[in-house]
Design a protein around this motif. Structure first.
Motif, PDB file in Angstrom:
ATOM      1  N   GLY A   1      -0.198   5.216   0.207  1.00 48.13           N
ATOM      2  CA  GLY A   1      -1.339   6.109   0.347  1.00 48.13           C
ATOM      3  C   GLY A   1      -0.922   7.570   0.413  1.00 48.13           C
ATOM      4  O   GLY A   1       0.042   7.919   1.104  1.00 48.13           O
TER       5      GLY A   1
ATOM      6  N   ARG B   1      -2.411  11.369   1.305  1.00 51.82           N
ATOM      7  CA  ARG B   1      -3.500  12.082   1.981  1.00 51.82           C
ATOM      8  C   ARG B   1      -4.151  13.102   1.052  1.00 51.82           C
ATOM      9  O   ARG B   1      -3.459  13.822   0.336  1.00 51.82           O
ATOM     10  CB  ARG B   1      -2.939  12.790   3.224  1.00 51.82           C
ATOM     11  CG  ARG B   1      -3.923  13.666   3.973  1.00 51.82           C
ATOM     12  CD  ARG B   1      -3.251  14.324   5.178  1.00 51.82           C
ATOM     13  NE  ARG B   1      -2.133  15.168   4.791  1.00 51.82           N
ATOM     14  CZ  ARG B   1      -2.224  16.479   4.514  1.00 51.82           C
ATOM     15  NH1 ARG B   1      -3.393  17.095   4.573  1.00 51.82           N
ATOM     16  NH2 ARG B   1      -1.141  17.155   4.168  1.00 51.82           N
TER      17      ARG B   1
ATOM     18  N   TRP C   1       0.833  -1.200   0.000  1.00 53.29           N
ATOM     19  CA  TRP C   1       0.000   0.000   0.000  1.00 53.29           C
ATOM     20  C   TRP C   1       0.871   1.255   0.000  1.00 53.29           C
ATOM     21  O   TRP C   1       1.826   1.360   0.771  1.00 53.29           O
ATOM     22  CB  TRP C   1      -0.911   0.000   1.224  1.00 53.29           C
ATOM     23  CG  TRP C   1      -1.584   1.307   1.522  1.00 53.29           C
ATOM     24  CD1 TRP C   1      -1.267   2.203   2.502  1.00 53.29           C
ATOM     25  CD2 TRP C   1      -2.718   1.877   0.832  1.00 53.29           C
ATOM     26  NE1 TRP C   1      -2.119   3.281   2.477  1.00 53.29           N
ATOM     27  CE2 TRP C   1      -3.021   3.111   1.453  1.00 53.29           C
ATOM     28  CE3 TRP C   1      -3.499   1.458  -0.246  1.00 53.29           C
ATOM     29  CZ2 TRP C   1      -4.068   3.925   1.023  1.00 53.29           C
ATOM     30  CZ3 TRP C   1      -4.542   2.276  -0.677  1.00 53.29           C
ATOM     31  CH2 TRP C   1      -4.816   3.485  -0.037  1.00 53.29           C
TER      32      TRP C   1
ATOM     33  N   HIS D   1     -11.957   3.964   2.965  1.00 50.73           N
ATOM     34  CA  HIS D   1     -10.746   4.668   2.546  1.00 50.73           C
ATOM     35  C   HIS D   1     -11.022   5.922   1.719  1.00 50.73           C
ATOM     36  O   HIS D   1     -10.167   6.797   1.602  1.00 50.73           O
ATOM     37  CB  HIS D   1      -9.842   3.731   1.729  1.00 50.73           C
ATOM     38  CG  HIS D   1      -9.170   2.672   2.549  1.00 50.73           C
ATOM     39  ND1 HIS D   1      -9.875   1.747   3.266  1.00 50.73           N
ATOM     40  CD2 HIS D   1      -7.859   2.399   2.764  1.00 50.73           C
ATOM     41  CE1 HIS D   1      -9.025   0.947   3.891  1.00 50.73           C
ATOM     42  NE2 HIS D   1      -7.802   1.321   3.607  1.00 50.73           N
TER      43      HIS D   1
ATOM     44  N   SER E   1      -3.473   6.870  -4.764  1.00 49.09           N
ATOM     45  CA  SER E   1      -3.173   5.870  -3.747  1.00 49.09           C
ATOM     46  C   SER E   1      -3.602   4.493  -4.233  1.00 49.09           C
ATOM     47  O   SER E   1      -4.510   4.358  -5.055  1.00 49.09           O
ATOM     48  CB  SER E   1      -3.910   6.208  -2.452  1.00 49.09           C
ATOM     49  OG  SER E   1      -3.612   7.518  -2.016  1.00 49.09           O
TER      50      SER E   1
ATOM     51  N   TYR F   1      -7.861   9.419   1.085  1.00 49.48           N
ATOM     52  CA  TYR F   1      -6.737   9.231   0.165  1.00 49.48           C
ATOM     53  C   TYR F   1      -7.059   9.724  -1.240  1.00 49.48           C
ATOM     54  O   TYR F   1      -8.202   9.694  -1.689  1.00 49.48           O
ATOM     55  CB  TYR F   1      -6.356   7.746   0.113  1.00 49.48           C
ATOM     56  CG  TYR F   1      -5.950   7.184   1.444  1.00 49.48           C
ATOM     57  CD1 TYR F   1      -4.688   7.410   1.971  1.00 49.48           C
ATOM     58  CD2 TYR F   1      -6.847   6.434   2.204  1.00 49.48           C
ATOM     59  CE1 TYR F   1      -4.318   6.903   3.204  1.00 49.48           C
ATOM     60  CE2 TYR F   1      -6.487   5.914   3.438  1.00 49.48           C
ATOM     61  CZ  TYR F   1      -5.221   6.149   3.933  1.00 49.48           C
ATOM     62  OH  TYR F   1      -4.856   5.644   5.156  1.00 49.48           O
TER      63      TYR F   1
END
Length: 246
Positions: A15, A17, A13, A96, A104, A100
């Motif tokens: 990611g 922000r 992963w 999620h 991402s 994100y």
């Protein structure tokens, strides 16, 4: 460990922000919801290892470097996909969206065979290991702007090949994007490969994930405020896997 976790059964992963989400709220969501719910909602779906790291908010970190990274091992790749047949798996994934950016994502790796491609995830050692119980070092780095991409990738390829040949690490996972490196190493920290990769970064940090167990009162229906997450935190979450209860 009786169950052999396949080395390619890991989601990697990276990611980023959302810019509209303040950092403090991002940390709050990670600690109160995302990190603990990954454990509590995915154990029965076959989650075997979960190592989240939070570079977000660290001094001088470029925006092009992920704000959160994680590796998540499963019983198999098919085990991961089967999780979407469950309400818990589908619900967890939907949480999620508010945090994100579309850039991402997570991917399964392929075995590194000498050619390094941008945004392709690789594992270096074709052997089962229990990453939850081992010593991990995790490099997150930003690549220099304007670098000669072909030359840079050739240098990184050579480092990875040499790391495989030396055979000193128990496991290695890497994904190199256009602007960043994420690399996880399982072993006794005597192999120089991580430091060699780091030397090609103009911003970097090496994390050592801390074995972390959720408190007994952190179950899904308990009155519990969550974890306190801050810049630079890194966890190797400890929990009883489904195959250990069989």
């Amino acid at each position: 460990m009786s169950y052999q976790i396949p080395p390619d059964a890991v989601r990697i992963w990276r990611g980023f922000r959302q810019s509209t989400l303040p950092q403090e709220e991002f940390f709050q969501r990670l600690g109160e919801t995302f990190i603990p719910s990954t454990v509590q909602m995915q154990i029965k779906n076959g989650l075997d290892t979960y190592v989240p790291t939070i570079p977000c908010g660290m001094a001088q970190k470029p925006a092009t470097v992920p704000d959160e990274t994680a590796i998540l091992f499963w019983n198999s790749q098919q085990t991961y996909w089967n999780g979407f047949k469950t309400l818990a798996g589908r619900t967890y994934t939907l949480t999620h969206g508010g945090c994100y950016t579309p850039e991402s994502g997570a991917d399964f790796p392929i075995l590194f065979a000498g050619d390094l491609v941008s945004n392709q995830c690789y594992y270096l050692i074709d052997k089962s290991q229990d990453w939850m119980k081992g010593k991990i070092r995790h490099l997150v780095g930003g690549l220099p702007a304007g670098a000669n991409t072909a030359e840079l990738f050739q240098n990184l390829q050579s480092i990875l090949v040499e790391t495989q040949v030396r055979g000193k690490i128990q496991g290695g996972i890497i994904c190199v994007g256009a602007d960043y490196i994420t690399y996880w190493e399982l072993g006794d920290a005597t192999d120089p490969g991580l430091e060699q990769l780091q030397s090609h970064c103009d911003w970097s940090h090496v994390f050592e994930p801390v074995p972390t167990t959720l408190p007994p009162q952190a179950a899904l229906w308990d009155d519990w405020p969550g974890m306190k997450v801050k810049p630079g935190d890194t966890y190797n979450m400890q929990f009883t896997r489904a195959f250990e209860d069989e």
